[in-house]
Design an enzyme around this catalytic site. Sequence first.
Site, mmCIF file in Angstrom:
data_model
loop_
_atom_site.group_PDB
_atom_site.id
_atom_site.type_symbol
_atom_site.label_atom_id
_atom_site.label_comp_id
_atom_site.label_asym_id
_atom_site.label_seq_id
_atom_site.Cartn_x
_atom_site.Cartn_y
_atom_site.Cartn_z
ATOM 1 N N SER A 22 -6.518 1.606 1.405
ATOM 2 C CA SER A 22 -6.742 0.789 2.595
ATOM 3 C C SER A 22 -6.914 1.590 3.886
ATOM 4 O O SER A 22 -7.732 1.234 4.731
ATOM 5 C CB SER A 22 -5.606 -0.223 2.760
ATOM 6 O OG SER A 22 -4.360 0.436 2.882
ATOM 7 N N CYS A 70 4.190 -0.411 0.531
ATOM 8 C CA CYS A 70 3.100 0.501 0.197
ATOM 9 C C CYS A 70 3.587 1.579 -0.769
ATOM 10 O O CYS A 70 4.670 2.150 -0.589
ATOM 11 C CB CYS A 70 2.550 1.137 1.466
ATOM 12 S SG CYS A 70 1.290 2.407 1.162
ATOM 13 N N ASP A 113 4.695 -4.812 3.103
ATOM 14 C CA ASP A 113 3.521 -5.668 2.942
ATOM 15 C C ASP A 113 4.020 -7.090 2.709
ATOM 16 O O ASP A 113 4.818 -7.328 1.800
ATOM 17 C CB ASP A 113 2.668 -5.219 1.752
ATOM 18 C CG ASP A 113 2.101 -3.820 1.922
ATOM 19 O OD1 ASP A 113 1.668 -3.492 3.044
ATOM 20 O OD2 ASP A 113 2.084 -3.063 0.938
#
Length: 281
Positions: A90, A188, A195
Site C-alpha cells: 500500500s 500492518c 487497520d
Amino acid sequence: MTDYSNSPDLKGSVLGQSTEYIDQYTPSLLFPIARKLNRDALNIDEAALPFKGQDIWTGYELSWLNAKGKPQVAIAVFTFACQSSHLVESKSFKLYLNSFNQTRFNSRDEVKQHLVKDLTAVVNSLVQVTLYNADEYNCLPYTPLPGECIDDLDIEIDNYDIDAHSLKSQSNKTVTETLHSHLLKSNCLITSQPDWASVIIRYTGEQICRESLLRYLISFRTHNEFHEQCVERIYSDLSTQLSIKNLEVYARYTRRGGLDINPYRSTHNNDTPFAVKINRQ
C-alpha cells in the site's frame, strides 16, 4: 501460525522506511507482494483457489498536470482480481500515485491507460480502473451494512490471539443469514500500525454461534497481516471450522495515506454484490 513478516520476498518494501516523495511519474515505485506467502500458511492451493473475489481500492488523492500545466484531480477506483499472483504494497501504491503530481498528461484517459498498464504488470492480472471527477464521485454514499450487527452481544473477552477452533455452530439447522461487525481491527504486517474495518459475512449453512464469531473477529486485534490476507484468513477459518455451503466475506477498511482497501471473497461471486460504504470511510 506461520510468521512470514521476515520473508525475503518482503525485502525492498518501503513500509516502515523513510522515503523520498517523487513527483514525476515513476511506475517502478510499485512493490508487489506474492499472495502465495499468506496462502501457503493457510494451506490454500493457488492452482485451485477455494474462493472467488476481488480487492477494491479507492484512491482519494490522485492529481496530475494537464498539457498546459494546470492541476487535475480525480478519485480512482481500482479493482484487483483475487486470482492475481500478487497484491500491491500500500505505501508503494501511495508513492506511485504521488509521482503523477507534477507530470503532464494530455488527457484523463492517458492517465487511466498508464494506471491500468502499470498495475496490471505488477500483479500479473488485468486491473480495472475507473476515474471520477471530484463532483462525480457519489456512487457509494454511506449506507447501513446489510444484515444483523453482532457488536452488542454481552460477552467477556480474555483472548486476543486468533484461534479458529473457537468458531462454533449454534445448531445443526441450516440457515441463510447476513451478519456484520464494526469491531474488526488488525495491524500492518510490517509496521504494526492499526487497520480498522467493518466486515460483512453472508452464508448458508449450519447456524453460526454469534458469540463465538464476535470473539473470533475481535481476536484479530493484535494480529499483524495485510487487509487482503485477513479476509482470506476469515474466509478460510469459517470454511474449515463450520459446515458452510455458501460464504461471502467483505471487509471495508478505513483509509490510510489516501487509500482504502476493501477485500471480498466468495464461494460463488467474482464481484461483490454489496454496494456499501461505511461512515468511517
